[in-house]
Design a protein around this motif. Structure first.
Motif, short mmCIF file in Angstrom:
data_model
loop_
_atom_site.label_atom_id
_atom_site.label_comp_id
_atom_site.label_asym_id
_atom_site.label_seq_id
_atom_site.Cartn_x
_atom_site.Cartn_y
_atom_site.Cartn_z
N LEU A 116 0.76 -1.01 0.41
CA LEU A 116 0.49 0.13 -0.18
C LEU A 116 0.88 1.49 -0.15
O LEU A 116 0.39 2.13 -0.81
N ILE A 117 1.66 1.35 0.85
CA ILE A 117 2.64 2.67 0.86
C ILE A 117 3.33 2.47 -0.31
O ILE A 117 3.30 3.79 -1.47
N MET A 118 4.09 1.61 -1.54
CA MET A 118 4.40 1.62 -2.28
C MET A 118 3.76 1.86 -3.79
O MET A 118 4.01 2.91 -4.92
N SER A 119 2.53 1.69 -3.65
CA SER A 119 0.94 1.72 -4.54
C SER A 119 1.21 3.13 -4.02
O SER A 119 0.81 4.67 -4.87
N THR A 120 1.17 3.71 -2.83
CA THR A 120 0.27 5.32 -2.50
C THR A 120 1.62 6.35 -3.46
O THR A 120 0.90 7.38 -4.02
N LEU A 121 2.67 5.68 -3.08
CA LEU A 121 3.95 6.63 -3.89
C LEU A 121 4.07 6.18 -5.39
O LEU A 121 4.34 7.32 -5.87
N GLY A 122 3.54 5.56 -5.68
CA GLY A 122 3.82 5.60 -7.33
C GLY A 122 2.51 6.33 -8.03
O GLY A 122 3.22 5.95 -9.40
N ALA A 123 1.85 6.85 -7.28
CA ALA A 123 0.96 8.24 -8.00
C ALA A 123 2.11 9.67 -8.39
O ALA A 123 2.05 10.05 -9.14
#
Length: 482
Positions: A116-123
């Motif tokens: 979830l952290i990486m997906s959030t930063l993926g934005a």
């Protein structure tokens, strides 16, 4: 320790009010999963299905919370964790199986935080994708082991940020609900009422949401832990109901208001955390950034404490001689280092596996939920057994006998339904996790100079292995996908 990172241990035995007790219950259940609710629900159901799903999940999880509360009162000596109920009711191997599942659930749950952290930063950094790229897995792995080193140094640093974490997660959630209501479009909401062309019957829609409701309610058993802090015994039940109702209202509100912002087909395609994406669509990029920042702070804090909780499950079981004794080793700072190392290693394995899954976050979320269900089911079944045999019920009134039976039976039926809702594929995959862990059971028996398996335990073990092998064959043949 509970899902959000709230420590269940205090340095004081000061009695607290109903309001304080209620806030502790709320803190134990509101975790990172709430940020994923809009997309997960929109993928499965419309407004009506969501309302039914939350009603079913709310009633079912409340009965489970009450079961844990009543077991804590009736069997206060069984304080080693959820698995202690399975062991007391159904034997050593079943107790071990429950402990292994509960621990595995915590370890897999830790993976959802990193995805979830990486997906959030993926934005902002497209190379991280939805938390499922090689770079995302590599950075998550680095974070995983950095936190291992941090926690290994001592637990005081890990528990000092709980208050910051609580604020960081509650403020974005409340702001999201309020702003979504301000831009709420009744026409869009009406279009989402009955679902979309890709959703099935109402039953199928509700069934499809059940695992995510389990995930967000993980920690429901924590409510009973706080009973010793209550000024009056009846305050525990009141706090459980008030706290649980508050959490249910938060989860349902986040889900329902989203249907008034975007068509559900669009919500279903959003990246995780979908709450940030919905708010971004409603008020602009600042809304998405606001939720994302709150989420990262919240998830990092929750992960830190949840890491301790996972290690604690192994450590307590080892102290009770239900796991190998090497897992009971502590450093001079009281950190269960071997249990922490094994927990981090399992999270690392699952993290790598997510790279090969169709949707890394959903896979980790679903596996977390399904591995927690067997421990929950066994605890509820133990409550039924206590009531049927009337153990601890000497002198109980007819209303108490009747009420406890109803609650225990409903909780058992609900968790059994959740296993059905999980589906055969996920159950088979979960047994692939369970089966190798029985090595720890064999090690424990050998250390104690005992026969590894009694006849009934051997049958149970062979059944576990057979189910796990079926899962492996299914993955190899392609009729099970991650």
């Amino acid at each position: 320790m509970t899902q959000d990172g709230t420590s269940t241990a205090t340095s004081s035995t000061t009695k607290v009010s109903v309001l304080t007790l209620t806030s502790m219950v709320v803190g134990s259940m509101v975790g990172a999963g709430v940020f994923s609710l809009p997309r997960r629900f929109a993928q499965e159901t419309g407004v009506l299905g969501a309302l039914v799903a939350w009603a079913v999940a709310g009633a079912g999880m409340l009965t489970l919370a009450l079961v844990f509360q009543r077991l804590a009162v009736r069997k206060p000596e069984l304080d080693a964790g959820v698995y202690a109920y399975a062991k007391a009711g159904f034997g050593d191997f079943t107790g071990f199986f429950s402990a292994a599942g509960y621990w595995a659930s915590a370890c897999v749950g830790n993976v959802t935080y990193w995805v979830l952290i990486m997906s959030t930063l993926g934005a902002w950094f497209p190379a991280l994708g939805a938390g499922d790229t090689v770079l995302a897995v590599a950075l998550s792995s680095v974070g995983l082991w950095l936190f291992f080193l941090m926690v290994r140094r001592g637990i005081k640093e890990a528990t000092a940020i709980n208050r910051v974490v609580t604020v960081a997660k509650l403020v974005p959630i409340l702001v999201f609900v309020l702003l979504a209501l301000l831009v709420f479009d009744p026409a869009v909401f009406a279009e989402n009422l009955r679902g979309a062309d890709y959703t099935g019957s109402l039953f199928d829609q509700v069934r499809g949401t059940m695992l995510v409701t389990v995930f967000v309610f993980l920690g429901v058993e924590g409510a009973s832990v706080y009973s010793r802090y209550a000024r009056r015994r009846e305050d525990v039940g009141r706090a459980t109901i008030l706290g649980f109702s508050s959490v249910l209202a938060i989860f349902a509100s986040v889900t329902i208001v989203s249907y008034g912002v975007l068509p559900m087909a669009e919500i279903a395609e959003l990246r995780q955390p979908s709450m940030a994406e919905v708010l971004g669509a409603a008020v602009g990029e600042w809304g998405s950034t606001f939720v994302a920042v709150g989420l990262v702070v919240s998830v990092l804090g929750a992960y830190l404490a949840w890491t301790l909780m996972a290690a604690e499950v192994l450590f307590v079981a080892a102290k009770d001689r239900d796991m190998p004794r090497f897992l009971a080793r502590q450093t001079d700072r009281d950190v269960p280092v071997n249990a922490l190392l094994l927990s981090t290693a399992l999270s690392q394995v699952v993290l790598v596996v997510t790279y090969f899954s169709e949707d890394a976050f959903d896979f980790a979320l679903d596996l977390t939920a399904v591995t927690s269900l067997i421990p929950y089911l066994l605890a509820a079944a133990y409550a039924v057994r206590l009531r049927v045999t009337r153990e601890t019920y000497d002198g109980a009134s007819a209303s108490t006998l009747r009420g406890d039976l109803v609650v225990a039976v409903l909780a058992t039926a609900y968790t059994a339904f959740l296993l059905f809702a999980a589906g055969l594929d996920l159950l088979l995959v979960s047994f692939i996790v369970y089966a190798p862990l029985t090595v720890l059971f064999a090690m424990t028996r050998r250390e104690q100079g005992r026969r590894v398996f009694r006849p009934a335990e051997l049958v149970a073990f062979l059944a576990v292995v057979l189910v796990a092998l079926t899962g492996v064959v299914g993955l190899g043949a392609g009729w099970i996908s991650l």
